[in-house]
Write an enzyme that holds these catalytic residues in place. Sequence first.
Site, PDB file in Angstrom:
ATOM      1  N   MET A  30      54.463  31.544  46.659  1.00 48.74           N
ATOM      2  CA  MET A  30      54.319  31.461  48.115  1.00 48.74           C
ATOM      3  C   MET A  30      55.694  31.620  48.766  1.00 48.74           C
ATOM      4  O   MET A  30      55.902  31.204  49.920  1.00 48.74           O
ATOM      5  CB  MET A  30      53.676  30.136  48.523  1.00 48.74           C
ATOM      6  CG  MET A  30      52.264  29.983  47.949  1.00 48.74           C
ATOM      7  SD  MET A  30      51.190  28.946  48.941  1.00 48.74           S
ATOM      8  CE  MET A  30      52.076  27.398  48.879  1.00 48.74           C
ATOM      9  N   HIS A  34      63.118  29.679  44.719  1.00 50.99           N
ATOM     10  CA  HIS A  34      64.185  28.868  44.135  1.00 50.99           C
ATOM     11  C   HIS A  34      64.258  29.192  42.648  1.00 50.99           C
ATOM     12  O   HIS A  34      63.493  30.016  42.140  1.00 50.99           O
ATOM     13  CB  HIS A  34      63.934  27.375  44.395  1.00 50.99           C
ATOM     14  CG  HIS A  34      62.567  26.898  43.997  1.00 50.99           C
ATOM     15  ND1 HIS A  34      62.123  26.912  42.698  1.00 50.99           N
ATOM     16  CD2 HIS A  34      61.532  26.419  44.735  1.00 50.99           C
ATOM     17  CE1 HIS A  34      60.906  26.434  42.643  1.00 50.99           C
ATOM     18  NE2 HIS A  34      60.502  26.141  43.870  1.00 50.99           N
ATOM     19  N   GLY A  36      63.266  27.700  40.105  1.00 49.51           N
ATOM     20  CA  GLY A  36      62.006  27.510  39.371  1.00 49.51           C
ATOM     21  C   GLY A  36      61.204  28.795  39.344  1.00 49.51           C
ATOM     22  O   GLY A  36      60.726  29.226  38.282  1.00 49.51           O
ATOM     23  N   HIS A  37      61.057  29.424  40.511  1.00 44.04           N
ATOM     24  CA  HIS A  37      60.347  30.710  40.573  1.00 44.04           C
ATOM     25  C   HIS A  37      61.088  31.761  39.735  1.00 44.04           C
ATOM     26  O   HIS A  37      60.470  32.559  39.026  1.00 44.04           O
ATOM     27  CB  HIS A  37      60.292  31.228  42.012  1.00 44.04           C
ATOM     28  CG  HIS A  37      59.567  30.350  42.984  1.00 44.04           C
ATOM     29  ND1 HIS A  37      60.189  29.745  44.053  1.00 44.04           N
ATOM     30  CD2 HIS A  37      58.265  29.988  43.055  1.00 44.04           C
ATOM     31  CE1 HIS A  37      59.298  29.052  44.755  1.00 44.04           C
ATOM     32  NE2 HIS A  37      58.124  29.178  44.167  1.00 44.04           N
ATOM     33  N   GLN A  61      44.331  27.731  50.979  1.00 46.61           N
ATOM     34  CA  GLN A  61      44.545  26.543  50.146  1.00 46.61           C
ATOM     35  C   GLN A  61      45.151  25.368  50.916  1.00 46.61           C
ATOM     36  O   GLN A  61      45.457  24.342  50.321  1.00 46.61           O
ATOM     37  CB  GLN A  61      45.392  26.897  48.928  1.00 46.61           C
ATOM     38  CG  GLN A  61      46.847  27.190  49.212  1.00 46.61           C
ATOM     39  CD  GLN A  61      47.532  27.748  47.987  1.00 46.61           C
ATOM     40  OE1 GLN A  61      47.217  28.840  47.522  1.00 46.61           O
ATOM     41  NE2 GLN A  61      48.489  27.008  47.436  1.00 46.61           N
ATOM     42  N   GLY A 147      53.937  27.845  36.755  1.00 49.35           N
ATOM     43  CA  GLY A 147      54.824  26.720  36.457  1.00 49.35           C
ATOM     44  C   GLY A 147      54.038  25.467  36.125  1.00 49.35           C
ATOM     45  O   GLY A 147      53.009  25.181  36.744  1.00 49.35           O
ATOM     46  N   GLN A 153      46.987  22.975  38.753  1.00 49.99           N
ATOM     47  CA  GLN A 153      46.784  24.378  39.135  1.00 49.99           C
ATOM     48  C   GLN A 153      46.831  25.290  37.897  1.00 49.99           C
ATOM     49  O   GLN A 153      45.957  26.141  37.702  1.00 49.99           O
ATOM     50  CB  GLN A 153      47.869  24.787  40.134  1.00 49.99           C
ATOM     51  CG  GLN A 153      47.973  26.274  40.383  1.00 49.99           C
ATOM     52  CD  GLN A 153      49.002  26.587  41.459  1.00 49.99           C
ATOM     53  OE1 GLN A 153      48.770  26.345  42.626  1.00 49.99           O
ATOM     54  NE2 GLN A 153      50.151  27.111  41.072  1.00 49.99           N
ATOM     55  N   LEU A 184      62.419  21.142  41.311  1.00 49.64           N
ATOM     56  CA  LEU A 184      62.616  22.090  42.411  1.00 49.64           C
ATOM     57  C   LEU A 184      61.270  22.377  43.059  1.00 49.64           C
ATOM     58  O   LEU A 184      60.258  22.538  42.380  1.00 49.64           O
ATOM     59  CB  LEU A 184      63.215  23.401  41.894  1.00 49.64           C
ATOM     60  CG  LEU A 184      64.609  23.354  41.295  1.00 49.64           C
ATOM     61  CD1 LEU A 184      65.123  24.773  41.082  1.00 49.64           C
ATOM     62  CD2 LEU A 184      65.563  22.600  42.187  1.00 49.64           C
ATOM     63  N   SER A 186      59.728  24.290  46.981  1.00 53.47           N
ATOM     64  CA  SER A 186      60.020  24.814  48.328  1.00 53.47           C
ATOM     65  C   SER A 186      59.929  23.689  49.351  1.00 53.47           C
ATOM     66  O   SER A 186      60.631  23.695  50.360  1.00 53.47           O
ATOM     67  CB  SER A 186      59.026  25.921  48.686  1.00 53.47           C
ATOM     68  OG  SER A 186      59.029  26.923  47.689  1.00 53.47           O
TER      69      SER A 186
HETATM   70  P1  AMP Z   1      54.704  28.092  44.827  1.00 54.04           P
HETATM   71  O1  AMP Z   1      55.547  29.144  45.487  1.00 54.04           O
HETATM   72  O2  AMP Z   1      55.161  26.699  45.112  1.00 54.04           O
HETATM   73  O3  AMP Z   1      53.223  28.306  45.038  1.00 54.04           O
HETATM   74  O4  AMP Z   1      54.943  28.259  43.269  1.00 54.04           O
HETATM   75  C1  AMP Z   1      54.762  29.500  42.638  1.00 54.04           C
HETATM   76  C2  AMP Z   1      54.840  29.302  41.150  1.00 54.04           C
HETATM   77  O5  AMP Z   1      56.092  28.747  40.808  1.00 54.04           O
HETATM   78  C3  AMP Z   1      53.763  28.339  40.624  1.00 54.04           C
HETATM   79  O6  AMP Z   1      53.277  28.806  39.362  1.00 54.04           O
HETATM   80  C4  AMP Z   1      54.542  27.053  40.486  1.00 54.04           C
HETATM   81  O7  AMP Z   1      54.001  26.178  39.528  1.00 54.04           O
HETATM   82  C5  AMP Z   1      55.894  27.586  40.046  1.00 54.04           C
HETATM   83  N1  AMP Z   1      56.945  26.595  40.311  1.00 54.04           N
HETATM   84  C6  AMP Z   1      57.198  25.949  41.481  1.00 54.04           C
HETATM   85  N2  AMP Z   1      58.210  25.070  41.321  1.00 54.04           N
HETATM   86  C7  AMP Z   1      58.599  25.152  40.022  1.00 54.04           C
HETATM   87  C8  AMP Z   1      59.591  24.489  39.236  1.00 54.04           C
HETATM   88  N3  AMP Z   1      60.404  23.560  39.740  1.00 54.04           N
HETATM   89  N4  AMP Z   1      59.697  24.836  37.933  1.00 54.04           N
HETATM   90  C9  AMP Z   1      58.883  25.771  37.387  1.00 54.04           C
HETATM   91  N5  AMP Z   1      57.943  26.433  38.079  1.00 54.04           N
HETATM   92  C10 AMP Z   1      57.793  26.130  39.378  1.00 54.04           C
END
Ligand code: AMP
Length: 289
Positions: A30, A34, A36-37, A61, A147, A153, A184, A186
């Site tokens: 989304m 960071h 993590g992504h 969602q 992640g 999820q 980490l 967003s």
């Molecule tokens: P989001 O943009 O928050 O929907 O996350 C997109 C993807 O990045 C999802 O698969 C999350 O689980 C993963 N994600 C978000 N934060 C982290 C993190 N700190 N470490 C690893 N994966 C992450």
Amino acid sequence: MREIAAPAEMREWTRQERRSGHRIGFVPTMGFLHEGHLQLVDRSRARADRVVLSNFVNPLQFGPAEDFARYPRDPGRDRDLAASRGVDCYFAPTTALLYPEPPLVQLAPGPMGDTLEGAARPGHFAGVLTVVAKLLHIVGPDLAVFGRKDYQQATLVRRMVADLDFGIEIDVAPTVRELDGLALSSRNTYLSADERRAALALPRALRAVEQTWRGGEADPAALARRGHEVLRAPGVAPEYLVLVDAELRAVARADARTVVVVAARVGATRLIDNVILGEGMAADPAGRR
Ligand code: AMP
């Protein structure tokens, strides 16, 4: 880096890459990227020849009282970060392109979608699975990387892909944490300096449970009590801290595969985190935004 907004163009890109014999990896996000992504991008890169990253804040969602409108967005920065991390194709559809009409048909997550996050956020996982199904159909990857930070999820996506025969490999990557342990996210950008400090109660609570388990305690109620003691810090409103198995069911006895999942509000911000007892938090990679 190729940039695409239209679903039909995205499909065509994959079709051509596959014709050239390339294996496609996919990282749905989304945005407000960071580390993590970006580590999901690295993982995808290691397992595929081409990497697609999508950036779409999915209205489906978010509940009516949730943070859809103020969810952080920075498309220019996201594009630059994706390009510099070696993403081959950046898919950023608009809401009108992805949902020309509000969908009448949505995916039903089943009982795993009603507990934990699903109980706190009714309809959330129907929205998640619906957009993930759409993105997987449009992008058509061989592999998609999620992640573990969003444990429920990732579990639901795995089940959807298996139950409905998507024929796509799902890889789940460990949680990337700041050096002090905070996962980490967003949403961390919502936190004031005081709230940022208070938010450390989540990783501390998980670590306390992990250490107590390593010390020989296997009773989930006792382990959860220990976690709650640490979670109940000033400025933190705990929502849940429970021990579950890989299918999110309560466990009678904690073992190495048990997952400790936690959710709490810090100020107006809702945060989630988890640890798999046998893997431990020390194994999670570090990375700064
Ligand atoms: P989001 O943009 O928050 O929907 O996350 C997109 C993807 O990045 C999802 O698969 C999350 O689980 C993963 N994600 C978000 N934060 C982290 C993190 N700190 N470490 C690893 N994966 C992450």
